[in-house]
Design an enzyme around this catalytic site. Sequence first.
Site, PDB file in Angstrom:
ATOM      1  N   ASP A 229       0.600  -1.334  -0.080  1.00 46.53           N
ATOM      2  CA  ASP A 229      -0.394  -0.060  -0.429  1.00 46.53           C
ATOM      3  C   ASP A 229       1.197   1.267  -0.095  1.00 46.53           C
ATOM      4  O   ASP A 229       1.626   1.635   0.634  1.00 46.53           O
ATOM      5  CB  ASP A 229      -1.297  -0.281   1.249  1.00 46.53           C
ATOM      6  CG  ASP A 229      -2.197   1.095   1.331  1.00 46.53           C
ATOM      7  OD1 ASP A 229      -2.148   1.912   0.431  1.00 46.53           O
ATOM      8  OD2 ASP A 229      -2.634   0.943   2.098  1.00 46.53           O
ATOM      9  N   HIS A 319     -10.088  -1.228  -6.916  1.00 46.78           N
ATOM     10  CA  HIS A 319      -9.357   0.100  -6.253  1.00 46.78           C
ATOM     11  C   HIS A 319      -8.650   0.830  -6.694  1.00 46.78           C
ATOM     12  O   HIS A 319      -9.086   2.021  -6.773  1.00 46.78           O
ATOM     13  CB  HIS A 319      -8.944  -0.429  -4.963  1.00 46.78           C
ATOM     14  CG  HIS A 319      -8.076   0.926  -3.966  1.00 46.78           C
ATOM     15  ND1 HIS A 319      -9.370   1.680  -2.916  1.00 46.78           N
ATOM     16  CD2 HIS A 319      -7.101   1.318  -3.773  1.00 46.78           C
ATOM     17  CE1 HIS A 319      -8.538   2.724  -2.772  1.00 46.78           C
ATOM     18  NE2 HIS A 319      -7.556   2.898  -3.196  1.00 46.78           N
TER      19      HIS A 319
HETATM   20  C1  HEM Z   1      -8.262   1.171   3.671  1.00 45.43           C
HETATM   21  C2  HEM Z   1      -8.890   1.699   3.372  1.00 45.43           C
HETATM   22  C3  HEM Z   1      -7.915   1.479   2.075  1.00 45.43           C
HETATM   23  C4  HEM Z   1      -7.607   0.271   1.805  1.00 45.43           C
HETATM   24  C5  HEM Z   1      -6.738  -0.212   2.282  1.00 45.43           C
HETATM   25  C6  HEM Z   1      -5.988   1.256   0.114  1.00 45.43           C
HETATM   26  C7  HEM Z   1      -5.286   0.210  -0.357  1.00 45.43           C
HETATM   27  C8  HEM Z   1      -4.690   0.257  -1.633  1.00 45.43           C
HETATM   28  C9  HEM Z   1      -3.576  -0.429  -2.055  1.00 45.43           C
HETATM   29  C10 HEM Z   1      -3.581  -1.748  -1.530  1.00 45.43           C
HETATM   30  C11 HEM Z   1      -3.931   0.894  -2.993  1.00 45.43           C
HETATM   31  C12 HEM Z   1      -2.193   0.333  -4.363  1.00 45.43           C
HETATM   32  C13 HEM Z   1      -1.534   0.278  -4.201  1.00 45.43           C
HETATM   33  C14 HEM Z   1      -0.759   1.508  -4.207  1.00 45.43           C
HETATM   34  O1  HEM Z   1      -0.695   2.709  -5.361  1.00 45.43           O
HETATM   35  O2  HEM Z   1      -0.839   2.535  -2.474  1.00 45.43           O
HETATM   36  C15 HEM Z   1      -4.318   1.591  -3.307  1.00 45.43           C
HETATM   37  C16 HEM Z   1      -3.659   2.612  -3.829  1.00 45.43           C
HETATM   38  C17 HEM Z   1      -4.484   3.837  -3.844  1.00 45.43           C
HETATM   39  N1  HEM Z   1      -5.226   4.272  -3.415  1.00 45.43           N
HETATM   40 FE1  HEM Z   1      -5.903   3.370  -1.728  1.00 45.43          FE
HETATM   41  N2  HEM Z   1      -6.243   2.512   0.242  1.00 45.43           N
HETATM   42  C18 HEM Z   1      -7.905   2.731   1.067  1.00 45.43           C
HETATM   43  C19 HEM Z   1      -8.288   4.011   0.652  1.00 45.43           C
HETATM   44  C20 HEM Z   1      -7.888   5.061   0.000  1.00 45.43           C
HETATM   45  C21 HEM Z   1      -9.084   6.166   0.068  1.00 45.43           C
HETATM   46  C22 HEM Z   1     -10.197   6.705   1.049  1.00 45.43           C
HETATM   47  C23 HEM Z   1      -8.425   6.529  -0.726  1.00 45.43           C
HETATM   48  C24 HEM Z   1      -8.124   7.857  -2.157  1.00 45.43           C
HETATM   49  C25 HEM Z   1      -9.953   8.907  -1.414  1.00 45.43           C
HETATM   50  C26 HEM Z   1      -6.864   5.611  -1.687  1.00 45.43           C
HETATM   51  C27 HEM Z   1      -6.267   6.072  -2.996  1.00 45.43           C
HETATM   52  C28 HEM Z   1      -5.947   5.561  -3.530  1.00 45.43           C
HETATM   53  C29 HEM Z   1      -4.738   6.239  -4.785  1.00 45.43           C
HETATM   54  C30 HEM Z   1      -4.537   7.471  -5.557  1.00 45.43           C
HETATM   55  C31 HEM Z   1      -4.249   5.326  -5.186  1.00 45.43           C
HETATM   56  C32 HEM Z   1      -3.091   4.877  -6.498  1.00 45.43           C
HETATM   57  C33 HEM Z   1      -4.219   4.779  -7.747  1.00 45.43           C
HETATM   58  C34 HEM Z   1      -3.021   4.908  -9.112  1.00 45.43           C
HETATM   59  O3  HEM Z   1      -1.994   3.259  -9.058  1.00 45.43           O
HETATM   60  O4  HEM Z   1      -2.767   5.243  -9.332  1.00 45.43           O
HETATM   61  N3  HEM Z   1      -7.480   4.892  -1.017  1.00 45.43           N
HETATM   62  N4  HEM Z   1      -4.832   1.687  -1.813  1.00 45.43           N
END
Ligand code: HEM
Length: 411
Positions: A229, A319
């Site tokens: 993450d 996601h």
């Molecule tokens: C418990 C809640 C969440 C979990 C477990 C989670 C998990 C992840 C994971 C595993 C990734 C893929 C790896 C990475 O690029 O970081 C990701 C990407 C991302 N997450 Fe989350 N996330 C959560 C909540 C959120 C929230 C609330 C937002 C924004 C409102 C968010 C925005 C993003 C963004 C912008 C990316 C990158 C997307 C890209 O590849 O351009 N996430 N998240």
Amino acid sequence: MSSSPRRWGRRQVLQSSAAALGGAGLGWSAAAGLLPAPAAAEETTGAPATTTVPSPGNETVSFHAAHQAGIATPPQATLTLIGLDLRDGVTKPDLGRMLSLLSDDAARLTRGLPALADTEPELAEHPARLSVTFGFGPRVMDQLLGGRVGGLKALPDFKTDRLDPAWGQTDLAVQICAEDPLTLAHARRMILKDSADFATVRWLQEGYRYAHGTVPDGTTMRNVMGQVDGTVNPVEADPDFASLVWSQQAGFEGGTFMVVRRMRTELDTWDKVDRPGREATIGRTLDNGAPLTGTSEHDEPDFEATDDLGFPVIDPASHVARARSEDPAQRFHRRSYNYTVPDPSRPTGEDSGLVFIAFAADLERQFVPVQARLAELDRLNEWVTTIGSAVYAIPPGAAEDEYVGQGLVER
Ligand code: HEM
């Protein structure tokens, strides 16, 4: 609230201690670097510093810098985020006095020196990359500070929110991070002691990442769901980091805005999902966080790729597909921490999730559209519930003779 003699006495001491800190020559140029902590004896007695043992516990992150520490700073292992409400009757000058005390505490503790009147000075000896970051909620910005800085508005309601006021908006936030939990606990205690005359605690959110040394520096963290993450995340070395994160608003240059979302994960039902289902939910592998169309963590995802049956390899409802935007301005810096707290009401006796923390120069433009898209559709929503939400203005960093927020409080 009127100022007590004790507080004024302390303020005078503060002024001389600020001069002492300035005299130590620790300038803004040191902001990005890790400095060895000076021996406490040097500061308090003028005696030459004894040998500083090179150890992660002695590494420091400079408090005095153009930007507050704890934003671009590579995340330390542990977090406490404190939500404080100002006591009734606290005035703007009171707020200034409080910030002056707390900034002095932070400046000293982050260098491995005890806070003034520190009753456990030995606990300050190992700063362990301590950072302390101060933020102001909308009520402080609008009512006490006259609403002169725009851009801090409550977030709109998102349909997936299940907000518990216990984790809601507060007047102030203090984010404390360190590599060592004892260092963190001591810094938190000093901050709480010195804020008690001015503010009450609404919540404390504790968080953790890999312990220092468990994985090589720079390794992306894993969250409690097991996912890598933080892969796609603007960092300070990126050319557009400054424009995405640091505000250019007059009187607030170098500040930023912080969003905090407490997100509970439903690990008991997540445990029942098979590995392909978990990977499809995010659009990345569990093994190394590579996109489902690639092999390495930092491979660019191919959202157009289809499988033998013509279905997209990365589900458009995953996601990452939903979080990504074609608009390069819809990006922000994520700096989240895992949390786990006891909760006897839940089947396994604990509540686990993410203290999601993000920084952006303009939350409405950069963060809100992404959050709205995720609330509309995101496979992850089945296992994630947002139970807390708050936003803060994070003033720029303080010079050595200043306290954090002085430019807003005293103008
Ligand atoms: C418990 C809640 C969440 C979990 C477990 C989670 C998990 C992840 C994971 C595993 C990734 C893929 C790896 C990475 O690029 O970081 C990701 C990407 C991302 N997450 Fe989350 N996330 C959560 C909540 C959120 C929230 C609330 C937002 C924004 C409102 C968010 C925005 C993003 C963004 C912008 C990316 C990158 C997307 C890209 O590849 O351009 N996430 N998240």
